[in-house]
Write a protein that holds these residues in place. Structure first.
Motif, PDB file in Angstrom:
ATOM      1  N   ASP A 178       0.815  -1.219   0.000  1.00 37.86           N
ATOM      2  CA  ASP A 178       0.000   0.000   0.000  1.00 37.86           C
ATOM      3  C   ASP A 178       0.850   1.271   0.000  1.00 37.86           C
ATOM      4  O   ASP A 178       0.393   2.326   0.425  1.00 37.86           O
ATOM      5  CB  ASP A 178      -0.959   0.010   1.201  1.00 37.86           C
ATOM      6  CG  ASP A 178      -2.135   0.964   0.992  1.00 37.86           C
ATOM      7  OD1 ASP A 178      -2.616   1.064  -0.142  1.00 37.86           O
ATOM      8  OD2 ASP A 178      -2.554   1.633   1.959  1.00 37.86           O
ATOM      9  N   TYR A 237       2.470   3.345  -2.703  1.00 38.82           N
ATOM     10  CA  TYR A 237       2.703   3.636  -4.118  1.00 38.82           C
ATOM     11  C   TYR A 237       2.447   5.112  -4.450  1.00 38.82           C
ATOM     12  O   TYR A 237       2.079   5.445  -5.563  1.00 38.82           O
ATOM     13  CB  TYR A 237       1.828   2.731  -4.994  1.00 38.82           C
ATOM     14  CG  TYR A 237       2.363   1.320  -5.092  1.00 38.82           C
ATOM     15  CD1 TYR A 237       3.207   0.946  -6.125  1.00 38.82           C
ATOM     16  CD2 TYR A 237       2.061   0.372  -4.125  1.00 38.82           C
ATOM     17  CE1 TYR A 237       3.721  -0.336  -6.207  1.00 38.82           C
ATOM     18  CE2 TYR A 237       2.574  -0.914  -4.184  1.00 38.82           C
ATOM     19  CZ  TYR A 237       3.400  -1.263  -5.238  1.00 38.82           C
ATOM     20  OH  TYR A 237       3.925  -2.535  -5.309  1.00 38.82           O
ATOM     21  N   SER A 238       2.665   5.980  -3.490  1.00 44.41           N
ATOM     22  CA  SER A 238       2.468   7.411  -3.719  1.00 44.41           C
ATOM     23  C   SER A 238       3.649   8.000  -4.486  1.00 44.41           C
ATOM     24  O   SER A 238       4.729   7.393  -4.576  1.00 44.41           O
ATOM     25  CB  SER A 238       2.323   8.143  -2.388  1.00 44.41           C
ATOM     26  OG  SER A 238       3.547   8.100  -1.681  1.00 44.41           O
ATOM     27  N   THR A 276      -9.417   3.685 -10.712  1.00 45.95           N
ATOM     28  CA  THR A 276      -9.866   4.015  -9.357  1.00 45.95           C
ATOM     29  C   THR A 276     -11.310   3.579  -9.105  1.00 45.95           C
ATOM     30  O   THR A 276     -11.832   3.788  -8.009  1.00 45.95           O
ATOM     31  CB  THR A 276      -9.752   5.537  -9.103  1.00 45.95           C
ATOM     32  OG1 THR A 276     -10.689   6.233  -9.933  1.00 45.95           O
ATOM     33  CG2 THR A 276      -8.341   6.039  -9.391  1.00 45.95           C
ATOM     34  N   THR A 297      -3.252   0.679  -7.230  1.00 45.20           N
ATOM     35  CA  THR A 297      -2.847   1.373  -6.007  1.00 45.20           C
ATOM     36  C   THR A 297      -2.157   2.697  -6.324  1.00 45.20           C
ATOM     37  O   THR A 297      -2.384   3.707  -5.656  1.00 45.20           O
ATOM     38  CB  THR A 297      -1.923   0.481  -5.158  1.00 45.20           C
ATOM     39  OG1 THR A 297      -2.544  -0.791  -4.968  1.00 45.20           O
ATOM     40  CG2 THR A 297      -1.654   1.114  -3.802  1.00 45.20           C
ATOM     41  N   THR A 298      -1.334   2.716  -7.372  1.00 44.08           N
ATOM     42  CA  THR A 298      -0.680   3.963  -7.771  1.00 44.08           C
ATOM     43  C   THR A 298      -1.708   5.004  -8.185  1.00 44.08           C
ATOM     44  O   THR A 298      -1.632   6.173  -7.779  1.00 44.08           O
ATOM     45  CB  THR A 298       0.301   3.711  -8.927  1.00 44.08           C
ATOM     46  OG1 THR A 298       1.286   2.756  -8.519  1.00 44.08           O
ATOM     47  CG2 THR A 298       0.997   5.004  -9.338  1.00 44.08           C
ATOM     48  N   GLU A 350      -4.834   5.194  -7.291  1.00 44.44           N
ATOM     49  CA  GLU A 350      -5.614   5.605  -6.116  1.00 44.44           C
ATOM     50  C   GLU A 350      -4.836   6.568  -5.213  1.00 44.44           C
ATOM     51  O   GLU A 350      -5.435   7.359  -4.476  1.00 44.44           O
ATOM     52  CB  GLU A 350      -6.037   4.370  -5.317  1.00 44.44           C
ATOM     53  CG  GLU A 350      -7.087   3.524  -6.023  1.00 44.44           C
ATOM     54  CD  GLU A 350      -7.388   2.225  -5.287  1.00 44.44           C
ATOM     55  OE1 GLU A 350      -8.440   1.621  -5.558  1.00 44.44           O
ATOM     56  OE2 GLU A 350      -6.553   1.807  -4.441  1.00 44.44           O
ATOM     57  N   GLN A 351      -3.505   6.503  -5.276  1.00 41.36           N
ATOM     58  CA  GLN A 351      -2.697   7.311  -4.364  1.00 41.36           C
ATOM     59  C   GLN A 351      -2.158   8.594  -4.992  1.00 41.36           C
ATOM     60  O   GLN A 351      -1.277   9.244  -4.422  1.00 41.36           O
ATOM     61  CB  GLN A 351      -1.563   6.466  -3.790  1.00 41.36           C
ATOM     62  CG  GLN A 351      -2.084   5.374  -2.868  1.00 41.36           C
ATOM     63  CD  GLN A 351      -0.988   4.598  -2.155  1.00 41.36           C
ATOM     64  OE1 GLN A 351       0.190   4.924  -2.204  1.00 41.36           O
ATOM     65  NE2 GLN A 351      -1.394   3.532  -1.468  1.00 41.36           N
ATOM     66  N   ASN A 410      -2.630  11.970  -4.994  1.00 44.40           N
ATOM     67  CA  ASN A 410      -3.339  12.711  -3.952  1.00 44.40           C
ATOM     68  C   ASN A 410      -3.347  14.217  -4.213  1.00 44.40           C
ATOM     69  O   ASN A 410      -2.302  14.875  -4.120  1.00 44.40           O
ATOM     70  CB  ASN A 410      -2.665  12.430  -2.599  1.00 44.40           C
ATOM     71  CG  ASN A 410      -3.436  13.008  -1.427  1.00 44.40           C
ATOM     72  OD1 ASN A 410      -4.230  13.926  -1.578  1.00 44.40           O
ATOM     73  ND2 ASN A 410      -3.186  12.460  -0.253  1.00 44.40           N
TER      74      ASN A 410
END
Length: 305
Positions: free
Chosen positions: A105, A107-108, A179, A233-234, A236-237, A239
């Protein structure tokens, strides 16, 4: 507005599915030539970063690719650098290419920047140029900001940002799709070559340049264990709040910066590139005519020069 946008994404997915069933050759294009392993950098006990090193010259350049691709995005431009003048380090970011894809989790953009910083510290060169494309350009920006805090030495001599993700805007459909629960996982059931052709149609301005070699390259990005997890995950992150905080620091970046942008980029607007060039202290922008989101692939010679 958001509802209608997601309906458009559903239409896109349905078109993919229809294409799959109508096709008499639904198998993905083989991508074996794009799956070789290179050198590895051990960022942590659980994370190994795959990279390719080319040349032996004094000038060191670190390359960071964009979202959903790999170090092979540089294949069309890497041979233009004289090997006796440059040493190139082409990274596969965490979660992409042949780098590790742990289900941690993390992957920002900040995580990718931390890894890039670790790699630059590892090579410990007196002079490094850092090149980033699209999402990787955002990673490069973050990495430069982190390294600038270390006053013991100047780590980055020059930033080169190609169609860089510098500001938050509406995500392109193929990223936003990742997403959306259920749809995101279903999209990975589609043949890789269909996904590749769709993406190429979005990132290239001159569609006549899209050929079997490029389709095979882009299809190869979907091979490998845990690829769906890493992509989703990338996406979704990414931000917006984190970005707003970083944007405030652009005006403090003193690193010499060249910004390169395709004038017909349909993914990240030229206006954002111009805005970035004005906000940074020591930046200039070069605009490549009749070019889309990937100048290093669509017009490698113009990008190199």
């Amino acid at each position: 507005m958001r509802v209608s946008y997601k309906i458009d994404l559903l239409k896109i997915l349905m078109l993919f599915v229809v294409a799959y069933y109508l096709s008499s050759c639904a198998q993905s294009i083989p991508a074996l030539k794009y799956t070789t392993h290179g050198l590895t950098y051990a960022y942590s006990p659980d994370i190994e970063i795959n990279y390719e090193m080319i040349g032996y010259g004094r000038k060191k350049i670190v390359f960071v690719h964009g979202f959903g691709t790999s170090l092979h995005t540089w294949d069309d431009i890497k041979e233009l650098f004289p090997k006796d003048e440059f040493t190139l380090y082409l990274l596969d970011m965490k979660g992409f290419g042949n780098s590790s894809k742990p289900e941690d989790d993390l992957y920002s953009i900040q995580e990718q920047a931390n890894i890039t910083v670790g790699f630059i510290r590892k090579i410990n060169s007196k002079s490094v140029h850092l090149i980033g494309h699209s999402y990787g350009g955002g990673v490069a920006l973050h990495a430069d900001i982190l390294l600038a805090k270390d006053k013991s030495k100047k780590w980055i001599d020059k930033l080169i940002l190609i169609d860089c993700l510098a500001y938050m805007q509406d995500a392109p459909a193929f990223v936003d799709l990742l997403t959306i629960p259920v749809i995101n996982k279903l999209s990975f059931q589609l043949p890789h070559n269909y996904k590749a052709e769709y993406i190429l149609g979005k990132v290239f301005f001159d569609k006549n340049l899209i050929n079997e070699k490029l389709i095979a390259r882009y299809a190869s990005y979907y091979y490998g264990e845990n690829i769906p997890y890493a992509f989703i995950t990338t996406a979704e992150q990414i931000n917006p709040i984190e970005y707003e905080e970083v944007i405030e620091t652009y005006k403090l970046i003193s690193t010499k910066c060249l910004i390169i942008w395709g004038d017909n980029d349909s993914i990240l607007s030229l206006e954002s590139g111009i805005k970035l060039s004005k906000e940074m202290l020591n930046a200039r922008i070069e605009i490549i005519n009749e070019c889309g989101h990937v100048p290093h692939e669509e017009k490698p010679n113009a990008t190199f020069s």
